[in-house]
Design a protein around this motif. Structure first.
Motif, mmCIF file in Angstrom:
data_model
loop_
_atom_site.group_PDB
_atom_site.id
_atom_site.type_symbol
_atom_site.label_atom_id
_atom_site.label_comp_id
_atom_site.label_asym_id
_atom_site.label_seq_id
_atom_site.Cartn_x
_atom_site.Cartn_y
_atom_site.Cartn_z
ATOM 1 N N UNK A 46 25.070 44.751 77.426
ATOM 2 C CA UNK A 46 23.706 45.262 77.579
ATOM 3 C C UNK A 46 23.674 46.613 76.878
ATOM 4 N N UNK A 47 22.858 46.709 75.840
ATOM 5 C CA UNK A 47 22.874 47.864 74.946
ATOM 6 C C UNK A 47 21.599 48.678 75.136
ATOM 7 N N UNK A 48 21.761 49.994 75.284
ATOM 8 C CA UNK A 48 20.608 50.879 75.440
ATOM 9 C C UNK A 48 19.666 50.779 74.245
ATOM 10 N N UNK A 49 18.385 51.015 74.512
ATOM 11 C CA UNK A 49 17.364 50.985 73.474
ATOM 12 C C UNK A 49 17.713 51.957 72.342
ATOM 13 N N UNK A 50 17.605 51.502 71.105
ATOM 14 C CA UNK A 50 17.881 52.341 69.942
ATOM 15 C C UNK A 50 19.332 52.305 69.485
ATOM 16 N N UNK A 51 20.197 51.639 70.226
ATOM 17 C CA UNK A 51 21.623 51.539 69.905
ATOM 18 C C UNK A 51 21.969 50.093 69.586
ATOM 19 N N UNK A 52 23.115 49.890 68.942
ATOM 20 C CA UNK A 52 23.576 48.532 68.652
ATOM 21 C C UNK A 52 25.100 48.482 68.586
ATOM 22 N N UNK A 88 21.634 40.328 63.771
ATOM 23 C CA UNK A 88 20.690 40.945 62.842
ATOM 24 C C UNK A 88 21.537 41.418 61.669
ATOM 25 N N UNK A 89 21.063 41.226 60.445
ATOM 26 C CA UNK A 89 21.828 41.680 59.278
ATOM 27 C C UNK A 89 21.006 42.723 58.534
ATOM 28 N N UNK A 90 21.663 43.839 58.208
ATOM 29 C CA UNK A 90 20.960 44.947 57.564
ATOM 30 C C UNK A 90 21.925 45.707 56.667
ATOM 31 N N UNK A 91 21.422 46.204 55.546
ATOM 32 C CA UNK A 91 22.228 47.051 54.677
ATOM 33 C C UNK A 91 22.313 48.436 55.302
ATOM 34 N N UNK A 92 23.543 48.897 55.523
ATOM 35 C CA UNK A 92 23.751 50.238 56.064
ATOM 36 C C UNK A 92 24.368 51.098 54.976
ATOM 37 N N UNK A 94 25.628 54.069 54.961
ATOM 38 C CA UNK A 94 26.867 54.776 55.270
ATOM 39 C C UNK A 94 28.093 53.902 54.983
ATOM 40 N N UNK A 95 27.966 52.590 55.144
ATOM 41 C CA UNK A 95 29.080 51.682 54.870
ATOM 42 C C UNK A 95 28.959 51.016 53.510
ATOM 43 N N UNK A 96 27.779 51.106 52.882
ATOM 44 C CA UNK A 96 27.566 50.518 51.564
ATOM 45 C C UNK A 96 27.606 49.000 51.563
ATOM 46 N N UNK A 97 27.174 48.387 52.667
ATOM 47 C CA UNK A 97 27.214 46.925 52.752
ATOM 48 C C UNK A 97 26.260 46.417 53.819
ATOM 49 N N UNK A 98 25.989 45.120 53.756
ATOM 50 C CA UNK A 98 25.244 44.467 54.818
ATOM 51 C C UNK A 98 26.181 44.282 56.007
ATOM 52 N N UNK A 99 25.693 44.586 57.195
ATOM 53 C CA UNK A 99 26.480 44.392 58.405
ATOM 54 C C UNK A 99 25.655 43.635 59.436
ATOM 55 N N UNK A 100 26.339 42.868 60.255
ATOM 56 C CA UNK A 100 25.694 42.147 61.343
ATOM 57 C C UNK A 100 25.853 42.936 62.632
ATOM 58 N N UNK A 101 24.771 43.019 63.406
ATOM 59 C CA UNK A 101 24.831 43.767 64.664
ATOM 60 C C UNK A 101 23.874 43.174 65.685
ATOM 61 N N UNK A 102 24.003 43.664 66.927
ATOM 62 C CA UNK A 102 23.181 43.194 68.042
ATOM 63 C C UNK A 102 22.542 44.373 68.750
ATOM 64 N N UNK A 103 21.268 44.213 69.110
ATOM 65 C CA UNK A 103 20.530 45.213 69.881
ATOM 66 C C UNK A 103 20.206 44.625 71.253
#
Length: 149
Positions: A46-52, A88-92, A94-103
């Protein structure tokens, strides 16, 4: 001099007691027996709003991916890999790549073969990294034990 030392020590202890580690993820666990010889463990973040948190499938050079390590046991054995929903997949930048994450929340699932009727719990540890759009917290490691009831 001795009083000064005691006062300084008391202040340090007080400040340390009030310092809290920043955390934006709470983990919960449950297991469900699907037969006499199989069970599925559900690991929910369970992830706080605005974090992933990140997927298990982040490429090298990216953020710390979520990983699960189950404690070896003669009573059970993991079947296959830990399953996750589509991230969710997004280009970040800071890492210079697409990353998958969960909110918000995500449930990971791991199937187990129960090798013994004595199998009462599945134990292990997980590692994850939490970020928002401004910063990332250091990776965190959590140990867990899930009753197979």
């Amino acid at each position: 001099m001795k009083k000064l030392f005691l006062v300084i020590t008391a202040l340090i202890v007080t400040v340390a007691a009030h310092a809290q580690v920043e955390s934006h993820v709470r983990w919960s666990y449950v297991a469900k027996k699907t037969s006499a010889t199989e069970a599925t463990v559900f690991l929910k973040a369970s992830v706080d709003n605005g974090w992933h948190i990140y997927s298990q499938n982040v490429k090298d050079g990216g953020p710390v991916k979520t990983t699960f390590t189950f404690t070896p046991s003669k009573d059970y054995m993991a079947i296959g890999k830990t399953i996750e929903p589509k991230p969710i997949s997004k280009f970040e930048k800071v890492f210079g790549m697409n990353v998958g994450y969960f909110e918000n929340s995500v449930i990971f699932q791991q199937k187990f073969k129960l090798k013994s009727a004595k199998a009462k719990t599945v134990a292990g540890k997980l590692e994850f990294m939490t970020c928002n759009d401004q910063k990332c917290l250091p990776p965190d490691e959590v140990t867990f034990s899930v009753p197979l009831g």
